[in-house]
Design a protein around this motif. Structure first.
Motif, PDB file in Angstrom:
ATOM      1  N   VAL A 610       0.870  -1.192   0.000  1.00 13.88           N
ATOM      2  CA  VAL A 610       0.000   0.000   0.000  1.00 13.88           C
ATOM      3  C   VAL A 610       0.899   1.232   0.000  1.00 13.88           C
ATOM      4  O   VAL A 610       1.859   1.310   0.772  1.00 13.88           O
ATOM      5  N   PHE A 611       0.566   2.191  -0.857  1.00 18.64           N
ATOM      6  CA  PHE A 611       1.395   3.395  -1.006  1.00 18.64           C
ATOM      7  C   PHE A 611       0.532   4.625  -0.813  1.00 18.64           C
ATOM      8  O   PHE A 611      -0.530   4.738  -1.423  1.00 18.64           O
ATOM      9  N   ASN A 612       1.000   5.553   0.001  1.00 17.07           N
ATOM     10  CA  ASN A 612       0.246   6.795   0.167  1.00 17.07           C
ATOM     11  C   ASN A 612       0.942   7.956  -0.555  1.00 17.07           C
ATOM     12  O   ASN A 612       1.916   8.520  -0.070  1.00 17.07           O
ATOM     13  N   TYR A 613       0.411   8.302  -1.722  1.00 17.56           N
ATOM     14  CA  TYR A 613       0.922   9.434  -2.495  1.00 17.56           C
ATOM     15  C   TYR A 613       0.359  10.762  -1.991  1.00 17.56           C
ATOM     16  O   TYR A 613       0.778  11.830  -2.426  1.00 17.56           O
ATOM     17  N   ASP A 614      -0.635  10.688  -1.115  1.00 14.83           N
ATOM     18  CA  ASP A 614      -1.396  11.891  -0.783  1.00 14.83           C
ATOM     19  C   ASP A 614      -0.635  12.807   0.177  1.00 14.83           C
ATOM     20  O   ASP A 614       0.364  12.413   0.767  1.00 14.83           O
ATOM     21  N   ASP A 615      -1.181  14.036   0.332  1.00 14.91           N
ATOM     22  CA  ASP A 615      -0.549  14.973   1.270  1.00 14.91           C
ATOM     23  C   ASP A 615      -1.209  14.896   2.646  1.00 14.91           C
ATOM     24  O   ASP A 615      -1.030  15.757   3.483  1.00 14.91           O
ATOM     25  N   ARG A 616      -2.056  13.862   2.858  1.00 11.65           N
ATOM     26  CA  ARG A 616      -2.689  13.647   4.155  1.00 11.65           C
ATOM     27  C   ARG A 616      -2.690  12.145   4.471  1.00 11.65           C
ATOM     28  O   ARG A 616      -2.565  11.333   3.551  1.00 11.65           O
ATOM     29  N   ALA A 617      -2.834  11.844   5.774  1.00  7.06           N
ATOM     30  CA  ALA A 617      -2.826  10.442   6.182  1.00  7.06           C
ATOM     31  C   ALA A 617      -4.141   9.774   5.777  1.00  7.06           C
ATOM     32  O   ALA A 617      -5.171  10.441   5.637  1.00  7.06           O
ATOM     33  N   SER A 621      -8.534   1.076   6.931  1.00  3.78           N
ATOM     34  CA  SER A 621      -9.616   0.127   7.243  1.00  3.78           C
ATOM     35  C   SER A 621     -10.269  -0.407   5.965  1.00  3.78           C
ATOM     36  O   SER A 621     -10.748  -1.538   5.926  1.00  3.78           O
ATOM     37  N   VAL A 622     -10.245   0.396   4.888  1.00  8.18           N
ATOM     38  CA  VAL A 622     -10.788  -0.045   3.608  1.00  8.18           C
ATOM     39  C   VAL A 622     -10.076  -1.326   3.121  1.00  8.18           C
ATOM     40  O   VAL A 622     -10.627  -2.110   2.349  1.00  8.18           O
ATOM     41  N   LEU A 623      -8.857  -1.531   3.632  1.00 12.23           N
ATOM     42  CA  LEU A 623      -8.107  -2.740   3.265  1.00 12.23           C
ATOM     43  C   LEU A 623      -8.081  -3.745   4.412  1.00 12.23           C
ATOM     44  O   LEU A 623      -7.285  -4.692   4.408  1.00 12.23           O
ATOM     45  N   GLY A 624      -8.920  -3.496   5.399  1.00 15.49           N
ATOM     46  CA  GLY A 624      -9.029  -4.437   6.512  1.00 15.49           C
ATOM     47  C   GLY A 624      -7.895  -4.308   7.524  1.00 15.49           C
ATOM     48  O   GLY A 624      -7.626  -5.225   8.288  1.00 15.49           O
ATOM     49  N   VAL A 625      -7.195  -3.160   7.513  1.00 15.26           N
ATOM     50  CA  VAL A 625      -6.087  -2.967   8.453  1.00 15.26           C
ATOM     51  C   VAL A 625      -6.420  -1.771   9.336  1.00 15.26           C
ATOM     52  O   VAL A 625      -6.744  -0.691   8.825  1.00 15.26           O
ATOM     53  N   GLY A 626      -6.330  -1.954  10.625  1.00 17.58           N
ATOM     54  CA  GLY A 626      -6.732  -0.880  11.532  1.00 17.58           C
ATOM     55  C   GLY A 626      -5.601   0.070  11.846  1.00 17.58           C
ATOM     56  O   GLY A 626      -5.095   0.112  12.960  1.00 17.58           O
ATOM     57  N   LYS A 627      -5.135   0.828  10.849  1.00 23.06           N
ATOM     58  CA  LYS A 627      -4.120   1.844  11.141  1.00 23.06           C
ATOM     59  C   LYS A 627      -4.154   2.955  10.111  1.00 23.06           C
ATOM     60  O   LYS A 627      -4.779   2.822   9.062  1.00 23.06           O
ATOM     61  N   MET A 628      -3.464   4.046  10.453  1.00 23.27           N
ATOM     62  CA  MET A 628      -3.383   5.181   9.532  1.00 23.27           C
ATOM     63  C   MET A 628      -2.047   5.086   8.784  1.00 23.27           C
ATOM     64  O   MET A 628      -1.035   4.690   9.357  1.00 23.27           O
ATOM     65  N   LEU A 629      -2.071   5.457   7.506  1.00 22.54           N
ATOM     66  CA  LEU A 629      -0.825   5.490   6.735  1.00 22.54           C
ATOM     67  C   LEU A 629      -0.516   6.954   6.425  1.00 22.54           C
ATOM     68  O   LEU A 629      -1.312   7.649   5.788  1.00 22.54           O
ATOM     69  N   SER A 630       0.623   7.415   6.893  1.00 27.47           N
ATOM     70  CA  SER A 630       0.949   8.837   6.722  1.00 27.47           C
ATOM     71  C   SER A 630       1.408   9.122   5.294  1.00 27.47           C
ATOM     72  O   SER A 630       1.730   8.197   4.539  1.00 27.47           O
ATOM     73  N   PRO A 631       1.462  10.406   4.913  1.00 31.70           N
ATOM     74  CA  PRO A 631       1.942  10.755   3.576  1.00 31.70           C
ATOM     75  C   PRO A 631       3.324  10.136   3.337  1.00 31.70           C
ATOM     76  O   PRO A 631       4.157  10.112   4.244  1.00 31.70           O
ATOM     77  N   ALA A 632       3.542   9.616   2.139  1.00 32.84           N
ATOM     78  CA  ALA A 632       4.781   8.917   1.749  1.00 32.84           C
ATOM     79  C   ALA A 632       4.942   7.579   2.469  1.00 32.84           C
ATOM     80  O   ALA A 632       5.980   6.931   2.342  1.00 32.84           O
ATOM     81  N   GLY A 633       3.906   7.149   3.173  1.00 34.53           N
ATOM     82  CA  GLY A 633       4.003   5.881   3.893  1.00 34.53           C
ATOM     83  C   GLY A 633       3.829   4.683   2.963  1.00 34.53           C
ATOM     84  O   GLY A 633       3.126   4.758   1.952  1.00 34.53           O
ATOM     85  N   VAL A 634       4.480   3.582   3.323  1.00 37.62           N
ATOM     86  CA  VAL A 634       4.349   2.311   2.603  1.00 37.62           C
ATOM     87  C   VAL A 634       3.968   1.259   3.633  1.00 37.62           C
ATOM     88  O   VAL A 634       4.596   1.184   4.687  1.00 37.62           O
ATOM     89  N   GLU A 635       2.944   0.477   3.347  1.00 38.27           N
ATOM     90  CA  GLU A 635       2.547  -0.601   4.254  1.00 38.27           C
ATOM     91  C   GLU A 635       2.593  -1.905   3.464  1.00 38.27           C
ATOM     92  O   GLU A 635       2.104  -1.958   2.327  1.00 38.27           O
ATOM     93  N   VAL A 636       3.203  -2.913   4.033  1.00 36.54           N
ATOM     94  CA  VAL A 636       3.240  -4.209   3.360  1.00 36.54           C
ATOM     95  C   VAL A 636       2.385  -5.171   4.173  1.00 36.54           C
ATOM     96  O   VAL A 636       2.677  -5.420   5.339  1.00 36.54           O
ATOM     97  N   ILE A 637       1.304  -5.653   3.552  1.00 35.92           N
ATOM     98  CA  ILE A 637       0.361  -6.530   4.257  1.00 35.92           C
ATOM     99  C   ILE A 637       0.536  -7.960   3.731  1.00 35.92           C
ATOM    100  O   ILE A 637       0.499  -8.190   2.536  1.00 35.92           O
ATOM    101  N   GLY A 638       0.727  -8.897   4.625  1.00 37.38           N
ATOM    102  CA  GLY A 638       0.864 -10.287   4.203  1.00 37.38           C
ATOM    103  C   GLY A 638       2.295 -10.742   4.262  1.00 37.38           C
ATOM    104  O   GLY A 638       3.165  -9.983   4.690  1.00 37.38           O
ATOM    105  N   PRO A 639       2.638 -11.961   3.886  1.00 38.62           N
ATOM    106  CA  PRO A 639       1.704 -12.902   3.268  1.00 38.62           C
ATOM    107  C   PRO A 639       0.648 -13.397   4.259  1.00 38.62           C
ATOM    108  O   PRO A 639       0.847 -13.335   5.461  1.00 38.62           O
ATOM    109  N   ASP A 640      -0.455 -13.868   3.652  1.00 37.95           N
ATOM    110  CA  ASP A 640      -1.526 -14.397   4.485  1.00 37.95           C
ATOM    111  C   ASP A 640      -0.996 -15.584   5.285  1.00 37.95           C
ATOM    112  O   ASP A 640      -0.207 -16.371   4.770  1.00 37.95           O
ATOM    113  N   PRO A 641      -1.429 -15.711   6.531  1.00 36.92           N
ATOM    114  CA  PRO A 641      -0.941 -16.830   7.334  1.00 36.92           C
ATOM    115  C   PRO A 641      -1.428 -18.163   6.781  1.00 36.92           C
ATOM    116  O   PRO A 641      -2.448 -18.247   6.141  1.00 36.92           O
TER     117      PRO A 641
END
Ligand code: GAL
Length: 641
Positions: A610-617, A621-641
């Motif tokens: 997941v990549f946040n190009y935006d200027d806001r966090a 949750s839309v991806l089923g993850v309960g956290k905020m991703l800040s601007p320029a943030g990268v989140e790697v979800i998985g692999p599935d267990p």
């Protein structure tokens, strides 16, 4: 295999005493690949036939001794002054008939026989000298074909070669006259030698004539590249041969060029592109001014992944402010890391930064590198270190096959430049907007060429604005049991630039039995509203046949369908594109999610990036993850267990 990092290095810009220290620092940073040599012709051959290869040997030896893998570029984008003086007619000529002179780069007409043989001589000498060097893993042909509008040249050399090309394509002048419709305006020719280049005419030239010239110009790039590839392959066995393409340079067919290469690479300058190439509202550009357009890089990653059997790199990655766009802001902290990881999420084997150290002299002195001119670490250096730390923690699964295929066709770029029919109509934009609307739904996309469209196992194929329908597509669709969305203008010309006899879109009637009876282009201030929301902007069509899935508010069909094949009868705004796609994606059984603007995802196997190009966090949750991703943030979800 884990992806790796590289850098572009110009040993000729720095005292030799600095090379070993540079190489050691590159290796310590974790870089594995270094590209050298691609502009060094005047230093490799300071006078006609006088080769000075020793310095480059010493530089490559130094890099190799530090454990780095070298990519060597052929220097044919910068022929020296003595060579230009020897044959000034090798210079390119612009559409106004002016010679484009020496003093920067790409001052060449690829059709010029003398220039070609000088390149053969130089590349042969270089390949003989370095072909067996154990430190060299790959060869780059030339540099960014087509950049600075250099595919097309209106020189005498181009004219002469164009005539030969026409004779080969049409066989007889009568066939050419018939194919182009030259009995219109008394344009018939009595020999191939009578045909001129399609510039400097009083009013518009015949579109078929221009289209032929555009095909010819593309073929010149293919042929020029092939010349180099053949030499390199014969002297440098076992090495990969690649080229570094540019962003949104569409004047030659990259699929064709790539058929001769092992790896397709490209040069990614997200902030330069946003200011210089992306077509968007000022608010959009402002919002993404420190991040780059959220889809433009990904589009090119997917485009180049469609070549060379999926092997592709980023050869030049922007590391900080560049020098060449109208405005050159600094990226938000973290964006260089995000761009790098995003390329890898799309399957890049290597991401290589441009450049190691900022040059204090000449044209690019305002272009940052990983190091400042005084060798201190610039901001990009820390970001490359951060990527190095990320690399081992990620499970790099297969890039996998996407459920959605999007057809991209270079010839359609040329066709709609030749005959836009409305000031804003652009093929690139049509495909890019389709890509953007797919990405907004969180979908992985594979781009496919129109002549070998691999649709096996896909759920949806999108074909926006393809100028001429072809049998390969018909064949691929015969066996295809997914959904198809065709955009306006698809199939609206024959390959020779006439209107098809049975009227567009010219698909076999068992696939889509409809006709486009009339088209109109629209001023920016005359959108055509569609029932339920959204509008056609810039272009709409009046059709007959098929079932109507959506109508314009004036009652004219907007979305037409026949079974699983849909036809959109205009250029949709964002809202309409989203609506139409949502309907079709659901019918096609695609799993989508409506991403907030600026948030983008890309899956490799069951790992989601997941990549946040935006200027806001943004809330994930839309991806089923309960956290905020800040601007320029990268989140790697998985692999599935
Ligand atoms: C690329 C080019 C490089 C350098 C860079 C600057 O287009 O290949 O040589 O000029 O831009 O951003």
């Amino acid at each position: 295999m884990n992806p790796s990092l590289g850098v572009c290095y110009y040993p000729e810009h720095w005292p030799e005493a600095q090379w070993a220290g540079d190489a050691a620092r590159m290796a310590a940073l974790g870089l594995t690949h270094v590209r050298v040599g691609e502009f060094a012709w005047s230093l490799l051959e300071p006078a006609d036939g006088v080769y000075e290869f020793d310095w480059l040997t010493r530089a490559i030896d130094t890099l190799h001794a530090a454990g780095l893998k070298v990519v060597i570029g052929t220097p044919t984008a910068t022929p020296p002054k003595w060579l230009v003086d020897k044959m000034p007619d090798m210079l390119p000529v612009d559409a106004a008939g002016r010679v484009r002179g020496f003093g920067s780069r790409r001052h060449v007409c690829l059709s010029h026989e003398g220039y070609r043989s000088e390149c053969v001589r130089m590349v042969t000498a270089l390949a003989r000298e370095f072909g067996g060097h154990p430190g060299i893993v790959a060869w780059q042909t030339d540099n960014e074909y087509g950049c600075h509008d250099t595919t097309i040249s209106y020189s005498a050399a181009a004219r002469d070669r164009f005539r030969v090309w026409l004779a080969e394509r049409y066989g007889t002048i009568g066939a050419l006259n018939a194919a182009w419709g030259n009995h219109f305006w008394s344009m018939t020719y009595d020999s191939f030698d009578a045909v001129e280049l399609p510039n400097l005419t009083v009013t518009e030239p015949n579109p078929a004539h221009v289209m032929a010239f555009r095909r010819f110009a593309s073929d010149q790039t293919v042929a020029f590249n092939r010349l180099q590839v053949e030499i390199i392959r014969s002297h440098a066995p076992g090495r990969d041969v690649l080229h570094n393409y540019m962003g949104q340079v569409t004047d030659f067919d990259h699929f064709e060029v790539s058929r001769d290469l092992d790896i397709a690479t490209w040069d990614a300058y997200p902030l330069g592109f946003l200011e210089d190439r992306v077509v968007a509202a000022p608010e959009w550009k402002r919002r993404f001014s420190r991040a780059g357009d959220p889809d433009f890089q990904a589009f090119h990653h997917d485009l180049y992944r469609a070549m060379c059997g999926g092997r592709w790199w980023v050869m030049e990655q922007q590391p900080g402010p560049v020098n060449w766009a109208p405005y050159n802001p600094a990226p938000r902290d973290g964006m260089v890391r995000l761009w790098t990881l995003e390329a890898m999420a799309h399957g890049a084997e290597v991401v290589s930064y441009f450049r190691w150290r900022q040059a204090p002299f000449a044209q690019e002195q305002m272009h940052t590198g990983l190091l400042r001119p005084d060798s201190s670490e610039a901001e990009g250096y820390a970001e490359a270190s951060a990527v190095m730390r990320d690399l081992n923690g990620i499970d790099w699964q297969d890039t996998a096959r996407a459920d959605v295929a999007l057809v991209f066709d270079y010839a359609s770029c040329w066709a709609w430049e030749v005959q836009p029919q409305g000031a804003q109509f652009s093929y690139f934009q049509s495909v890019f907007e389709a890509y953007r609307s797919l990405r907004r739904l969180g979908l992985n996309v594979d781009i496919v060429p129109p002549d070998t469209p691999d649709l096996t196992g896909r759920k949806l194929v999108m074909i926006p604005a393809l100028f001429a329908w072809n049998d390969a597509l018909t064949g691929a669709l015969e066996d295809f049991d997914g959904h198809v969305l065709l955009g306006p203008r698809t199939g609206s010309k024959t390959p020779e630039f006439s209107i098809p006899a049975a009227l567009p879109p010219a698909l076999p009637p068992h696939m889509l039995d409809m006709k486009v009876l009339r088209v109109e282009s629209l001023r920016p201030d005359m959108p055509v509203a569609v029932e339920g929301g959204g509008a056609f902007v810039g272009w709409r069509e009046y059709t007959e046949g098929g079932a109507v899935a959506l109508r314009c508010q004036d009652g004219i069909p907007a979305l037409i369908s026949q079974g699983r094949v849909f036809y959109l009868a205009g250029r949709p705004d964002d809202e309409l594109a989203g609506r139409a796609l949502a309907v079709i994606a659901e019918a096609a059984g695609l799993k989508t999610c409506a991403l907030p603007e600026g948030l983008r995802v890309r899956r490799r196997g069951d790992v989601t990036f997941v990549f946040n190009y935006d200027d806001r966090a943004h809330d994930l949750s839309v991806l089923g993850v309960g956290k905020m991703l800040s601007p320029a943030g990268v989140e790697v979800i998985g692999p599935d267990p």
